[in-house]
Design a protein around this motif. Sequence first.
Motif, PDB file in Angstrom:
ATOM      1  N   TRP A  52       0.837  -1.204   0.000  1.00 17.01           N
ATOM      2  CA  TRP A  52       0.000   0.000   0.000  1.00 17.01           C
ATOM      3  C   TRP A  52       0.874   1.256   0.000  1.00 17.01           C
ATOM      4  N   GLU A  53       1.920   1.267   0.829  1.00 14.73           N
ATOM      5  CA  GLU A  53       2.815   2.426   0.900  1.00 14.73           C
ATOM      6  C   GLU A  53       3.493   2.694  -0.442  1.00 14.73           C
ATOM      7  N   ALA A  54       3.953   1.641  -1.111  1.00 18.03           N
ATOM      8  CA  ALA A  54       4.643   1.815  -2.393  1.00 18.03           C
ATOM      9  C   ALA A  54       3.708   2.395  -3.443  1.00 18.03           C
ATOM     10  N   ASN A  55       2.460   1.952  -3.435  1.00 19.76           N
ATOM     11  CA  ASN A  55       1.486   2.545  -4.361  1.00 19.76           C
ATOM     12  C   ASN A  55       1.247   4.015  -4.035  1.00 19.76           C
ATOM     13  N   MET A  56       1.081   4.324  -2.759  1.00 19.28           N
ATOM     14  CA  MET A  56       0.865   5.720  -2.362  1.00 19.28           C
ATOM     15  C   MET A  56       2.093   6.574  -2.685  1.00 19.28           C
ATOM     16  N   ASP A  57       3.293   5.975  -2.607  1.00 16.68           N
ATOM     17  CA  ASP A  57       4.517   6.712  -2.937  1.00 16.68           C
ATOM     18  C   ASP A  57       4.497   7.222  -4.375  1.00 16.68           C
ATOM     19  N   VAL A 104     -17.125   4.008  -9.876  1.00 19.43           N
ATOM     20  CA  VAL A 104     -17.442   4.532  -8.545  1.00 19.43           C
ATOM     21  C   VAL A 104     -18.787   5.245  -8.659  1.00 19.43           C
ATOM     22  N   ASP A 105     -19.793   4.700  -7.975  1.00 15.64           N
ATOM     23  CA  ASP A 105     -21.144   5.233  -8.124  1.00 15.64           C
ATOM     24  C   ASP A 105     -21.331   6.523  -7.313  1.00 15.64           C
ATOM     25  N   SER A 106     -22.469   7.160  -7.524  1.00 16.38           N
ATOM     26  CA  SER A 106     -22.744   8.461  -6.922  1.00 16.38           C
ATOM     27  C   SER A 106     -22.788   8.391  -5.402  1.00 16.38           C
ATOM     28  N   LYS A 107     -22.433   9.505  -4.782  1.00 13.38           N
ATOM     29  CA  LYS A 107     -22.429   9.673  -3.324  1.00 13.38           C
ATOM     30  C   LYS A 107     -21.435   8.750  -2.616  1.00 13.38           C
ATOM     31  N   SER A 108     -20.494   8.207  -3.353  1.00 13.92           N
ATOM     32  CA  SER A 108     -19.456   7.368  -2.749  1.00 13.92           C
ATOM     33  C   SER A 108     -18.149   8.137  -2.669  1.00 13.92           C
ATOM     34  N   THR A 109     -17.340   7.801  -1.662  1.00 13.96           N
ATOM     35  CA  THR A 109     -16.072   8.498  -1.441  1.00 13.96           C
ATOM     36  C   THR A 109     -14.945   7.477  -1.323  1.00 13.96           C
ATOM     37  N   ILE A 110     -13.871   7.710  -2.084  1.00 18.09           N
ATOM     38  CA  ILE A 110     -12.694   6.837  -2.070  1.00 18.09           C
ATOM     39  C   ILE A 110     -11.509   7.677  -1.593  1.00 18.09           C
ATOM     40  N   ARG A 111     -10.813   7.227  -0.546  1.00 20.32           N
ATOM     41  CA  ARG A 111      -9.649   7.960  -0.049  1.00 20.32           C
ATOM     42  C   ARG A 111      -8.483   6.990   0.165  1.00 20.32           C
ATOM     43  N   GLN A 112      -7.311   7.393  -0.272  1.00 21.36           N
ATOM     44  CA  GLN A 112      -6.065   6.657  -0.018  1.00 21.36           C
ATOM     45  C   GLN A 112      -6.234   5.154  -0.239  1.00 21.36           C
ATOM     46  N   SER A 113      -6.807   4.819  -1.374  1.00 21.71           N
ATOM     47  CA  SER A 113      -7.099   3.415  -1.662  1.00 21.71           C
ATOM     48  C   SER A 113      -6.581   3.009  -3.032  1.00 21.71           C
ATOM     49  N   ILE A 150     -14.807   4.165   1.094  1.00 11.81           N
ATOM     50  CA  ILE A 150     -13.632   3.291   1.058  1.00 11.81           C
ATOM     51  C   ILE A 150     -12.431   4.130   1.465  1.00 11.81           C
ATOM     52  N   GLU A 151     -11.745   3.748   2.532  1.00  8.93           N
ATOM     53  CA  GLU A 151     -10.599   4.538   2.996  1.00  8.93           C
ATOM     54  C   GLU A 151      -9.471   3.612   3.436  1.00  8.93           C
ATOM     55  N   ARG A 152      -8.252   3.854   2.877  1.00  9.86           N
ATOM     56  CA  ARG A 152      -7.054   3.057   3.172  1.00  9.86           C
ATOM     57  C   ARG A 152      -7.337   1.571   2.987  1.00  9.86           C
ATOM     58  N   ALA A 153      -7.811   1.229   1.792  1.00 11.95           N
ATOM     59  CA  ALA A 153      -8.133  -0.168   1.494  1.00 11.95           C
ATOM     60  C   ALA A 153      -7.646  -0.531   0.104  1.00 11.95           C
TER      61      ALA A 153
END
Length: 381
Positions: free
Chosen positions: A253-258, A319-328, A342-345
């Motif tokens: 996960w860290e390498a992708n975020m990098d 990603v459908d409406s009213k959905s939030t994706i963070r750090q994933s 969806i957060e950190r997944a």
Amino acid sequence: MGKKECVGMLLAGGEGKRLGLLTKDLAKPAVHFGGKYRIIDFTLSNCANSGIHTVGVLTQYSPLELNKHIGIGKPWDLDRQEDGVSILSPYTAKKGGSWYSGTADAIYQNIHFIDRYDPEYILVISGDHIYQMNYQKLLKHHKEQEADATISVIEVPWDEASRFGILNTTDDLRIYEFDEKPAKPKNNLASMGIYIFNWKALKSYLLEDAKNPTSSHDFGKDIIPAMVADDRRLFAYQFEGYWKDVGTVQSYWEANMDLLELDEMVSLSNREWRTYSHDSNYPPQYINGNTNITNSYINSGCWIRGTVERSILFENVEVDSKSTIRQSILHPRVKIGENSVIERAIIKEDTVVPPNSYICTPEGEEPFVIDNENVGVVTVK
């Protein structure tokens, strides 16, 4: 076969147990990475860019997808008549062959393959690291030092040094001691698992090691310590760029975020040092800031109707409406139902996340990995 100066041997048989669901029925080097690639693409691309065109890929655990991905080696300029890429499985390595019992045993079982090319040097590399390295610079350093073996090293934080094989060296980087995961490291020069050996010297150690019933047949635990004990000329080569061992879900996960931060260090758009893959013709989607797109199709076959922040998306994600994706990280063809968070997944390919789902990894814990089998268990509010 014509004589080759250097033959590459790429170790790609790791089971990757610490990656959990990411390596379920899949070899670690074949895991999706960075919005478009597989982990092994980085090492194969290093070979192509470094002019190493004779490469044996040593597979073992769940190799089907990995073998299919490598194919004849075309994206990496390894589809050649006389050399190119060769898939080397343990069952065909020798008559009556068995599973590779260690990294050194994997090379030992394929001595016959290497000898076909009568190389002066052998490059031993791993298929589960993220980095961009010119192996010709490593080879040049090896020759200049008149070394028997050269090990690429990188400085790691002192508080992490005990997790690595640490090389203790003199001021001129000659190795006098190899500490495997020392409790009290003497320095922070960690082995990257990238080696160049004089082939004749290494072959003699492999043959001797194979006779030892107490050996674990591993480079770090057996071959290198034996060479150090014999006062062979072993040198470290200090690598200055970005390198990440993606052996755990957290480090993956860290390498992708990098990639969202370190484009200058791991530049996937650098035309002079390309990272090749043939999984998709779509570009990866690196979303650094806050994106709120309604009913929009972006250039990777993705439909984004909700909000995406600091995440990596592969092709054909919805990603459908009213959905939030963070750090994933959303692998290919993932579908996120409406009104979900969806957060950190990490969401595996072809997973359908139902509406009103909530997947948030608590701070300080390893990111959740979600597939269709566990999505209902983890996600419903």
